[in-house]
Design a protein around this motif. Sequence first.
Motif, PDB file in Angstrom:
ATOM      1  N   THR A 608      59.196  41.532  33.679  1.00 29.70           N
ATOM      2  CA  THR A 608      58.375  41.226  32.796  1.00 29.70           C
ATOM      3  C   THR A 608      57.332  42.394  32.862  1.00 29.70           C
ATOM      4  O   THR A 608      56.405  42.136  33.931  1.00 29.70           O
ATOM      5  CB  THR A 608      58.004  40.075  32.783  1.00 29.70           C
ATOM      6  OG1 THR A 608      59.165  39.353  32.426  1.00 29.70           O
ATOM      7  CG2 THR A 608      57.097  39.816  31.534  1.00 29.70           C
ATOM      8  N   LYS A 610      53.580  43.346  32.268  1.00 26.47           N
ATOM      9  CA  LYS A 610      52.247  42.933  31.591  1.00 26.47           C
ATOM     10  C   LYS A 610      51.305  44.002  31.566  1.00 26.47           C
ATOM     11  O   LYS A 610      51.253  44.878  32.632  1.00 26.47           O
ATOM     12  CB  LYS A 610      51.880  41.630  32.677  1.00 26.47           C
ATOM     13  CG  LYS A 610      52.970  40.412  32.615  1.00 26.47           C
ATOM     14  CD  LYS A 610      52.459  39.358  33.479  1.00 26.47           C
ATOM     15  CE  LYS A 610      53.588  38.268  33.429  1.00 26.47           C
ATOM     16  NZ  LYS A 610      53.245  37.184  34.364  1.00 26.47           N
ATOM     17  N   PHE A 624      53.151  34.472  23.364  1.00 27.23           N
ATOM     18  CA  PHE A 624      53.726  35.777  23.557  1.00 27.23           C
ATOM     19  C   PHE A 624      54.682  35.932  23.025  1.00 27.23           C
ATOM     20  O   PHE A 624      55.724  34.970  22.800  1.00 27.23           O
ATOM     21  CB  PHE A 624      53.940  35.857  25.245  1.00 27.23           C
ATOM     22  CG  PHE A 624      52.403  35.905  25.969  1.00 27.23           C
ATOM     23  CD1 PHE A 624      51.731  37.018  26.136  1.00 27.23           C
ATOM     24  CD2 PHE A 624      51.888  34.821  26.782  1.00 27.23           C
ATOM     25  CE1 PHE A 624      50.629  37.222  26.879  1.00 27.23           C
ATOM     26  CE2 PHE A 624      50.710  34.705  27.124  1.00 27.23           C
ATOM     27  CZ  PHE A 624      50.163  35.867  27.219  1.00 27.23           C
ATOM     28  N   GLU A 625      55.392  37.412  22.798  1.00 31.39           N
ATOM     29  CA  GLU A 625      56.678  37.667  22.488  1.00 31.39           C
ATOM     30  C   GLU A 625      57.137  38.694  23.360  1.00 31.39           C
ATOM     31  O   GLU A 625      56.596  39.809  23.943  1.00 31.39           O
ATOM     32  CB  GLU A 625      56.933  38.001  21.018  1.00 31.39           C
ATOM     33  CG  GLU A 625      56.256  39.483  20.752  1.00 31.39           C
ATOM     34  CD  GLU A 625      56.484  40.017  19.108  1.00 31.39           C
ATOM     35  OE1 GLU A 625      57.806  39.467  18.753  1.00 31.39           O
ATOM     36  OE2 GLU A 625      55.847  40.777  18.643  1.00 31.39           O
ATOM     37  N   PRO A 626      58.410  38.822  23.650  1.00 27.62           N
ATOM     38  CA  PRO A 626      59.052  39.969  24.505  1.00 27.62           C
ATOM     39  C   PRO A 626      59.224  41.487  23.631  1.00 27.62           C
ATOM     40  O   PRO A 626      59.539  41.165  22.553  1.00 27.62           O
ATOM     41  CB  PRO A 626      60.144  39.575  24.933  1.00 27.62           C
ATOM     42  CG  PRO A 626      60.579  38.513  24.141  1.00 27.62           C
ATOM     43  CD  PRO A 626      59.391  37.956  23.224  1.00 27.62           C
ATOM     44  N   ARG A 631      55.676  41.971  27.949  1.00 23.99           N
ATOM     45  CA  ARG A 631      55.412  40.464  27.057  1.00 23.99           C
ATOM     46  C   ARG A 631      54.207  40.749  26.615  1.00 23.99           C
ATOM     47  O   ARG A 631      53.197  41.387  27.119  1.00 23.99           O
ATOM     48  CB  ARG A 631      55.531  39.353  27.997  1.00 23.99           C
ATOM     49  CG  ARG A 631      54.180  39.313  28.694  1.00 23.99           C
ATOM     50  CD  ARG A 631      54.191  37.594  29.368  1.00 23.99           C
ATOM     51  NE  ARG A 631      52.817  37.301  29.876  1.00 23.99           N
ATOM     52  CZ  ARG A 631      52.258  36.029  30.137  1.00 23.99           C
ATOM     53  NH1 ARG A 631      53.351  35.077  30.216  1.00 23.99           N
ATOM     54  NH2 ARG A 631      51.281  35.819  30.483  1.00 23.99           N
TER      55      ARG A 631
END
Lengths: 993, 97
Positions: A608, A610, A624-626, A631
Amino acid sequence: MSRYRISGKGRVDHAAPVSFTFDGKTYRGLRGDTVASALLANGVHLMGRSFKYHRPRGAVTAGSEEPNALIGTSRGPGRFEPNTRATVQELRAGLVTESQNKWPSLSFDLGAVNDRAYMLFSAGFYYKTFMWPKSFWDKVYEPVIRGAAGLGRSPTEPDPDHYASRYLHTDVLIVGAGPAGIAAALAAAQSGADVTLVDENPEMGGSLLSDPGVAIDGRPAWDWIDAQLGRLRAAGVRLMTRTTAIGYYHQNMVGLCQRLTDHLDSPPKGAPRERMWRVRASQVVLAQGALEKPLVFDGNDRPGVMLAGAAQTYLHKYGVRVGDAPAVVTSHDSAWYAAFDLADSGAKVAAIIDTRATVRPDLLDAARQRGIEVLAGHTVTTTTGRLRVKSLRAAAVRGGTVSGGRTIPCDCLLMCGGWTPSLHLFSHTKGSLAWDADGGTFLPDRKTEAVEIAGAGRGLWGYDPVLADGAAAGLRALQGLGRAGHPAAFRVANDRPGTGTSHTELPTDGNPGKARAFVDFQNDVTAKDIRLAVREGMRSIEHVKRYTTNGMATDQGKMSNINGLMIAADALGKQPPQVGLTTFRPPYTPTSFGAFCGYLRGETFQLTRKTPIDPWAEANGAVFEPVAQWRRAWYFPKAGEDMHTAVLRECKATRASLGIFDASTLGKIEVAGPDAVEFMNRMYTNPWTKLQPGRCRYGLLLGEDGFIRDDGVIGRLSPDLFHVTTTTGGAARVLTMMEDYLQTEWPDLDVWLTSTTEQWATVALNGPNVLAMLKPLVQDVDWDDFPHMSCAECTVAGLPARLFRLSFTGEIGFEVNVPARHGLTLWETLMEAGKPFDICPYGTETMHVLRAEKGYIIVGQDTDGTVTPQDAGLDWAIGKAKKDFVGKRSLSRPDIVAKGRKQLVGLLTEDGSLLQEGAQIVLDPDQPKPMRMVGHVTSSYPSTMGHPIAMAVIEGGFDRMGETVFIPMPDGVRRARITSTVFYDPDNARLKA
Amino acid sequence: MLLIHCPYCDDTLPELEFAYAGEAHIARPADPSALTDEEWRDFLFIRTNARGPHYERWRHIGCGRLFNALRDTVSDRFLTTYKAGEARRPLTNEAAE
Ligand SMILES: [Zn+2]
């Protein structure tokens, strides 16, 4: 002592009893048992029901090729596994097991009614029985089949275990630690090569573990094994047990699945259950041995009927006599030795029935000495016994005629139809096979990898030739490494040589149409089914396989493929190689999903990414959304707010005063060098030559096919330096595409491309108060000459920055780039400085609403790889005077300039309802189905204007402005008016403020 | 998993480090506007789709370079690899791995 256990015999620990349960009943086995050997020691042969006919079945093998004895095993909460082979699962304290495919109980099963109705379930029954009437399909047939289908029951909880994976590079990998494998390892290890020897069993030794009477170099077999394993260990050879070579891939990569804890009473905390090894070997030696073939005759599937070699293994490895009165039916010498060993252990062998008229005299003598009746030139025509075989019927075969049938009582029947070399891994390499007519089997032929095949795996039989062959293969592997070694010789005493013949189904004096002579035990395929498939037109073995399901069970036809082929070839009147052999595919034995996943599950499934500002978003309650691997903060709800409320608040705050947004995920590429502007002119549709340093421009990137690939604002910081931005998901693709052109089409251009996505943190500021807030923080910018679409290298809040004045909202906007390590500081400084203006942090959802209100597209959402600049209304971004750029020629292709292409337009619903993204659009809602769909909704949001807005691609959309289109939805048809995509401030008045 | 030799790194590395990049030796026309629609279509879409030795491009993700390869699409074996811009390797040399 269990009834069938022989005191002191076998490799089990007689001083270490182990309790386990099977279908709720507690049994006692010994340390070293498998579930199957422990049940057999207790006289339990009935271990399951078959898949289709629910016929009672027992273990037919003692190894991983077992088709029948599949059980459910539980290792505690969440650790249930179906279809475990009872012949492989080692006993451990507290093991809970259950039989499968039975209802209500294993000994009384209602599904066995299928067995009476077997005429309905013959070859191809899936294709024939359930054809008519059509209405029965989903209401009757499918539910019934679905209810009955499947082996065992699926686990219901996530697997709480974890699984490991490793890479290994080795000089020589030897698969199979029987006599050939051990001999090969001894040869390969002699000059210091890195050697790895693996075996799927808990102990090394292979067939020698079942033949303790053999002596090698003056030592009993088991002593010899111990001594050789000691030598190998001392030579540094990697010895891996419980390790199955599941697949053989290109360039000598072999996948190994190592089982680590399933055999332990209490696994160490945190220990992985299994480990997948990806082994790259310079040389591979396959010493996998051979698998015993069943004979095909009526009633060959009753519990108590098993392979002769399996009975020999249960006797010697586990000290278990599979019956007191065994009978033997065979076409190979090897089963005679099984009969002798059982007789010597106290069993009363009922008879040895050999299909061959002539048998080796020494075998006949040995049988006579033991008082065993021999019926040479005989066949078995049937067996009796409901849950366990009680008798067989033997008859003489003379000139193809069966006569003089006679019933022989027995409590188990040991069969042997010869041996099939294990060529699965070799076949994974696309190595070719040659038919050996004498042996009735396929042998390895042309190789495609640096591989040696040794021992019974290439059709040899008897310990003397197998040991010599293993040593020679190990030496050749060593020589393949460019190393030298000495040949080895072994002295074998009490060897057990053997030959045999191959059969189709055995001849019978009964009605062949009623014979239940099984070829594939797990899938309940009989010889009759295979002949029926041929009669119904199947010519290739691949078709016979699919029509009958022969060989499609979890044992992948290890026992059934050759018998099925022999019968199909006979029915077709062809030689087996003309009919072909079905393809072997990995894995060699069923392998857990966990072993394949390894570490790639849960949080470690995928990384992920960031941004530097992510910690602030998390601390301030962002949802949050991917996005790609990032993210991203989606929205920042205040107490009590749902998403809709939060997003509208964020939108309004930005339009009214000031919004702040983390845009760090934007792809960034530096295009630098003397030819940078030429490169940009060739890559992007836009003209770049006249763009002055300090100015920026919206850039549009096409594929050579003319379709939109990416977009972004691009700033020219100096004559030879462009700061390119891309979509979040497109960053790597765009850089790859640029590199491709630069390296292969225009290597003459003096340009450097550098990904800087993660080097810059990017904060977007938008709103009418942005200048008032930002100006005091900025140094080195001439505000009199910094209009919309400007850029500068300067200082913001004391940090080195690249400042862009641009807008993705329709308000006055800026993007501040600072080195990533300063990103959080910048964000916090701006939040503080924005307080007087009620600065509002917003997420990706608000960003989407604000951009959609202005008709700014998202590549990949409003475009889908078939959209040209014209289709998207972006002709203005094309440098008309440019002679060439990537994709330009395609923009004049006939299909691209044709009328009726889908074009990007705005949509406003008449009832003010929100459309669904992806919803299909029609021109006439009353037309008959299937309707002609003319486009679909690409973007749809609530807006700050009091009504939802949408974008869509619609055939000929630009010429349909103001027209009404229809969107049929499950709850009714929506009407919508086609509009411009720009819903907010169409004159850009707010940008110029 | 295949092992692939990157001619720039001069190292043989696992397939995991590489990405396929289409058929090789299809140069972008110097002046696309001079091409007929049919010629441009062929450049865009028409490919050899070879059964057997196939000239193709691969990208080494590690060093970022694109190179050419001759790979047998039946055996999936790389016969040779060579740098971008170099002349097509003749088929007769394919066995000289
Ligand atoms: Zn490289």
